[in-house]
Motif scaffolding. Sequence first.
Motif, PDB file in Angstrom:
ATOM      1  N   PHE A  86     -30.480 -37.032  37.937  1.00 43.20           N
ATOM      2  CA  PHE A  86     -31.936 -36.986  37.909  1.00 43.20           C
ATOM      3  C   PHE A  86     -32.471 -35.574  37.685  1.00 43.20           C
ATOM      4  O   PHE A  86     -33.367 -35.352  36.882  1.00 43.20           O
ATOM      5  N   ASN A  87     -31.941 -34.620  38.435  1.00 42.22           N
ATOM      6  CA  ASN A  87     -32.465 -33.262  38.383  1.00 42.22           C
ATOM      7  C   ASN A  87     -31.472 -32.292  39.009  1.00 42.22           C
ATOM      8  O   ASN A  87     -30.450 -32.696  39.568  1.00 42.22           O
ATOM      9  N   GLY A  88     -31.777 -31.027  38.905  1.00 42.06           N
ATOM     10  CA  GLY A  88     -30.961 -29.970  39.480  1.00 42.06           C
ATOM     11  C   GLY A  88     -31.694 -28.649  39.328  1.00 42.06           C
ATOM     12  O   GLY A  88     -32.598 -28.525  38.491  1.00 42.06           O
ATOM     13  N   PRO A  89     -31.341 -27.644  40.106  1.00 38.60           N
ATOM     14  CA  PRO A  89     -32.080 -26.370  40.048  1.00 38.60           C
ATOM     15  C   PRO A  89     -32.073 -25.736  38.663  1.00 38.60           C
ATOM     16  O   PRO A  89     -33.113 -25.290  38.173  1.00 38.60           O
ATOM     17  N   ASN A  90     -30.911 -25.669  38.015  1.00 36.88           N
ATOM     18  CA  ASN A  90     -30.850 -25.033  36.699  1.00 36.88           C
ATOM     19  C   ASN A  90     -31.690 -25.783  35.678  1.00 36.88           C
ATOM     20  O   ASN A  90     -32.407 -25.179  34.871  1.00 36.88           O
ATOM     21  N   GLN A  91     -31.618 -27.103  35.740  1.00 35.76           N
ATOM     22  CA  GLN A  91     -32.392 -27.906  34.783  1.00 35.76           C
ATOM     23  C   GLN A  91     -33.891 -27.768  35.027  1.00 35.76           C
ATOM     24  O   GLN A  91     -34.685 -27.695  34.078  1.00 35.76           O
ATOM     25  N   GLN A  92     -34.309 -27.733  36.287  1.00 34.01           N
ATOM     26  CA  GLN A  92     -35.740 -27.637  36.580  1.00 34.01           C
ATOM     27  C   GLN A  92     -36.317 -26.294  36.151  1.00 34.01           C
ATOM     28  O   GLN A  92     -37.439 -26.235  35.628  1.00 34.01           O
ATOM     29  N   ILE A  93     -35.567 -25.216  36.346  1.00 34.11           N
ATOM     30  CA  ILE A  93     -36.034 -23.906  35.889  1.00 34.11           C
ATOM     31  C   ILE A  93     -36.132 -23.903  34.368  1.00 34.11           C
ATOM     32  O   ILE A  93     -37.114 -23.422  33.782  1.00 34.11           O
ATOM     33  N   LEU A  94     -35.110 -24.444  33.708  1.00 39.55           N
ATOM     34  CA  LEU A  94     -35.114 -24.528  32.247  1.00 39.55           C
ATOM     35  C   LEU A  94     -36.321 -25.303  31.746  1.00 39.55           C
ATOM     36  O   LEU A  94     -37.011 -24.870  30.808  1.00 39.55           O
ATOM     37  N   GLU A  95     -36.595 -26.435  32.356  1.00 34.45           N
ATOM     38  CA  GLU A  95     -37.710 -27.273  31.903  1.00 34.45           C
ATOM     39  C   GLU A  95     -39.047 -26.566  32.060  1.00 34.45           C
ATOM     40  O   GLU A  95     -39.934 -26.684  31.201  1.00 34.45           O
ATOM     41  N   GLU A  96     -39.215 -25.812  33.146  1.00 34.04           N
ATOM     42  CA  GLU A  96     -40.470 -25.075  33.315  1.00 34.04           C
ATOM     43  C   GLU A  96     -40.636 -24.036  32.214  1.00 34.04           C
ATOM     44  O   GLU A  96     -41.720 -23.858  31.650  1.00 34.04           O
ATOM     45  N   ARG A  97     -39.560 -23.363  31.869  1.00 34.09           N
ATOM     46  CA  ARG A  97     -39.647 -22.312  30.843  1.00 34.09           C
ATOM     47  C   ARG A  97     -39.837 -22.900  29.449  1.00 34.09           C
ATOM     48  O   ARG A  97     -40.557 -22.328  28.622  1.00 34.09           O
ATOM     49  N   LEU A  98     -39.221 -24.038  29.158  1.00 33.19           N
ATOM     50  CA  LEU A  98     -39.434 -24.692  27.866  1.00 33.19           C
ATOM     51  C   LEU A  98     -40.895 -25.119  27.706  1.00 33.19           C
ATOM     52  O   LEU A  98     -41.484 -24.975  26.630  1.00 33.19           O
ATOM     53  N   ALA A  99     -41.490 -25.642  28.769  1.00 42.07           N
ATOM     54  CA  ALA A  99     -42.889 -26.064  28.712  1.00 42.07           C
ATOM     55  C   ALA A  99     -43.808 -24.882  28.442  1.00 42.07           C
ATOM     56  O   ALA A  99     -44.831 -25.025  27.751  1.00 42.07           O
ATOM     57  N   ILE A 100     -43.464 -23.720  28.954  1.00 40.37           N
ATOM     58  CA  ILE A 100     -44.276 -22.521  28.717  1.00 40.37           C
ATOM     59  C   ILE A 100     -44.329 -22.196  27.228  1.00 40.37           C
ATOM     60  O   ILE A 100     -45.399 -21.916  26.677  1.00 40.37           O
ATOM     61  N   TRP A 101     -43.200 -22.255  26.549  1.00 43.33           N
ATOM     62  CA  TRP A 101     -43.179 -21.920  25.122  1.00 43.33           C
ATOM     63  C   TRP A 101     -44.070 -22.864  24.315  1.00 43.33           C
ATOM     64  O   TRP A 101     -44.752 -22.440  23.372  1.00 43.33           O
ATOM     65  N   ASP A 102     -44.057 -24.142  24.654  1.00 39.60           N
ATOM     66  CA  ASP A 102     -44.810 -25.116  23.864  1.00 39.60           C
ATOM     67  C   ASP A 102     -46.240 -25.295  24.334  1.00 39.60           C
ATOM     68  O   ASP A 102     -47.012 -26.018  23.700  1.00 39.60           O
ATOM     69  N   GLY A 103     -46.627 -24.657  25.430  1.00 42.24           N
ATOM     70  CA  GLY A 103     -47.959 -24.875  25.977  1.00 42.24           C
ATOM     71  C   GLY A 103     -48.136 -26.300  26.457  1.00 42.24           C
ATOM     72  O   GLY A 103     -49.221 -26.889  26.323  1.00 42.24           O
ATOM     73  N   ALA A 104     -47.074 -26.878  27.036  1.00 43.77           N
ATOM     74  CA  ALA A 104     -47.068 -28.279  27.456  1.00 43.77           C
ATOM     75  C   ALA A 104     -47.169 -28.391  28.974  1.00 43.77           C
ATOM     76  O   ALA A 104     -46.874 -27.448  29.710  1.00 43.77           O
ATOM     77  N   GLU A 105     -47.569 -29.574  29.433  1.00 44.23           N
ATOM     78  CA  GLU A 105     -47.628 -29.807  30.879  1.00 44.23           C
ATOM     79  C   GLU A 105     -46.239 -29.762  31.503  1.00 44.23           C
ATOM     80  O   GLU A 105     -46.072 -29.246  32.603  1.00 44.23           O
ATOM     81  N   GLU A 106     -45.274 -30.319  30.810  1.00 40.87           N
ATOM     82  CA  GLU A 106     -43.912 -30.305  31.335  1.00 40.87           C
ATOM     83  C   GLU A 106     -42.924 -30.535  30.207  1.00 40.87           C
ATOM     84  O   GLU A 106     -43.303 -30.785  29.058  1.00 40.87           O
ATOM     85  N   ALA A 107     -41.645 -30.421  30.526  1.00 41.32           N
ATOM     86  CA  ALA A 107     -40.581 -30.638  29.552  1.00 41.32           C
ATOM     87  C   ALA A 107     -39.413 -31.316  30.243  1.00 41.32           C
ATOM     88  O   ALA A 107     -39.253 -31.240  31.470  1.00 41.32           O
ATOM     89  N   LEU A 108     -38.588 -31.982  29.458  1.00 41.50           N
ATOM     90  CA  LEU A 108     -37.364 -32.615  29.938  1.00 41.50           C
ATOM     91  C   LEU A 108     -36.203 -32.125  29.084  1.00 41.50           C
ATOM     92  O   LEU A 108     -36.335 -32.028  27.860  1.00 41.50           O
ATOM     93  N   CYS A 109     -35.073 -31.820  29.713  1.00 42.19           N
ATOM     94  CA  CYS A 109     -33.898 -31.374  28.964  1.00 42.19           C
ATOM     95  C   CYS A 109     -32.863 -32.494  28.897  1.00 42.19           C
ATOM     96  O   CYS A 109     -32.770 -33.336  29.788  1.00 42.19           O
ATOM     97  N   PHE A 110     -32.084 -32.489  27.817  1.00 38.20           N
ATOM     98  CA  PHE A 110     -31.118 -33.538  27.538  1.00 38.20           C
ATOM     99  C   PHE A 110     -29.792 -32.937  27.083  1.00 38.20           C
ATOM    100  O   PHE A 110     -29.723 -31.767  26.710  1.00 38.20           O
ATOM    101  N   SER A 111     -28.774 -33.785  27.059  1.00 37.75           N
ATOM    102  CA  SER A 111     -27.432 -33.327  26.704  1.00 37.75           C
ATOM    103  C   SER A 111     -27.280 -33.022  25.226  1.00 37.75           C
ATOM    104  O   SER A 111     -26.314 -32.382  24.825  1.00 37.75           O
ATOM    105  N   SER A 112     -28.207 -33.462  24.381  1.00 41.26           N
ATOM    106  CA  SER A 112     -28.220 -33.121  22.962  1.00 41.26           C
ATOM    107  C   SER A 112     -29.603 -33.415  22.404  1.00 41.26           C
ATOM    108  O   SER A 112     -30.399 -34.138  23.027  1.00 41.26           O
TER     109      SER A 112
END
Length: 434
Positions: A86-112
Amino acid sequence: MSDTTEKTPGRKPKPTLTRIGNRELSPATLMMGAGYDPQLSEGSLKPPMFLTSTFAFESAAAGKHHFEGITGKRPGGAEGLVYSRFNGPNQQILEERLAIWDGAEEALCFSSGMTAICVLMLALCNAGDVIVHSGPLYAASEGFVAKHMSRFGVTYIDFAAGADRAELDAVLAKAKAQADENGGKVAMIYLESPANPTNALVDVEAVAAARDAALGPDCPIAIDNTFLGPLWAKPIDQGADLVVYSLTKYVGGHSDLVAGSVSGATKWLTPVRMLRNTMGGIADPNTAWMLLRSLETVELRMSRAGENATKVCEWLARHPKVEGLGYLGMIADPRQQDIFDRHCKGAGSTFSLFIKGGEAECFRFLDALTIAKLAVSLGGTETLASHPASMTHLSVPDARKQALGITDNLVRISIGIEDADDLIADFAQALDAV
């Protein structure tokens, strides 16, 4: 002992500082610390890698609270760490930073990147629905729509990347009629801009206007922004709702990982997150940790690669064995130039090189390269070259390849961060072999 039943359990990182006075901090600055509080990790300056399958709850009430969010019984998601599917610390930090680049409310990371695309489409489409997509798409994306979504009763209609407003209106009217006939809806408009491998641009603003007029805002516009993002294009600013990346490419940037992401508004990402929770497909902690490292230098790497591409393409354009270039810094078509001027912040570093001849001439060129590597993918520190018609787009029917401009004399080049004059010397001797 505190009562954990009436508040969100668990320690939370400090809120990310996004402004100093009246100055809004840039994404490049925020990549150094957003979403991470060193005090929660023994003062470690950089986030540790959290290699764990599960997380201990501080109380039974906390566990219940998290699972209410995971299962959708309570809005807001888990609000804490539960289980690494479901989630993990590394993934949650990554998702917050990805959302910043796109100016989005949030982001989700995937295996590919393809996992991101597949879960996105499965989450937002139902039997009877229609997907409208631009063309060309990356072959695996196009194949998933045509070969796999069709198994679940989802059909599609496509349009050329450079379509104007009148053409878009006609396509959406046809799609709406088809959806009505099938008892469904137009579930998604899926774009890829620039298109792989031709670099054809889609007018996202025209697509958004046509969508609003024909369907309303309940049909999301998703766009694969891998070729230009996150530095050279901001599709949400043009009206896109969801931004897809193969993080393998420019964001990862070192050709040493595979990952993907989707950014956008929470209302669109909530069903995508729920399906990812069920199916899995989240990026693993090691990959997320490596992407956090890469995000710190993405602006520097992309800027250098873009500068190199400009210099290399200026040289290639004058070579007698080059028939043409599909490079966004040298657009001949006025409409494509207009889209570029409105949508793009840079020309990128991936382009199509059309060599006089056909497959045999392209193969001689590719086999003669010494600095540039003969490999698929793009956006890495090294320069890569490949032959789409016989490699990445081999599965596309020949007639469609011709219609989309994926010809036998097309070589796709992704310029890296080497010395530009060294690359020119390499291309010069390789073209001598043609």
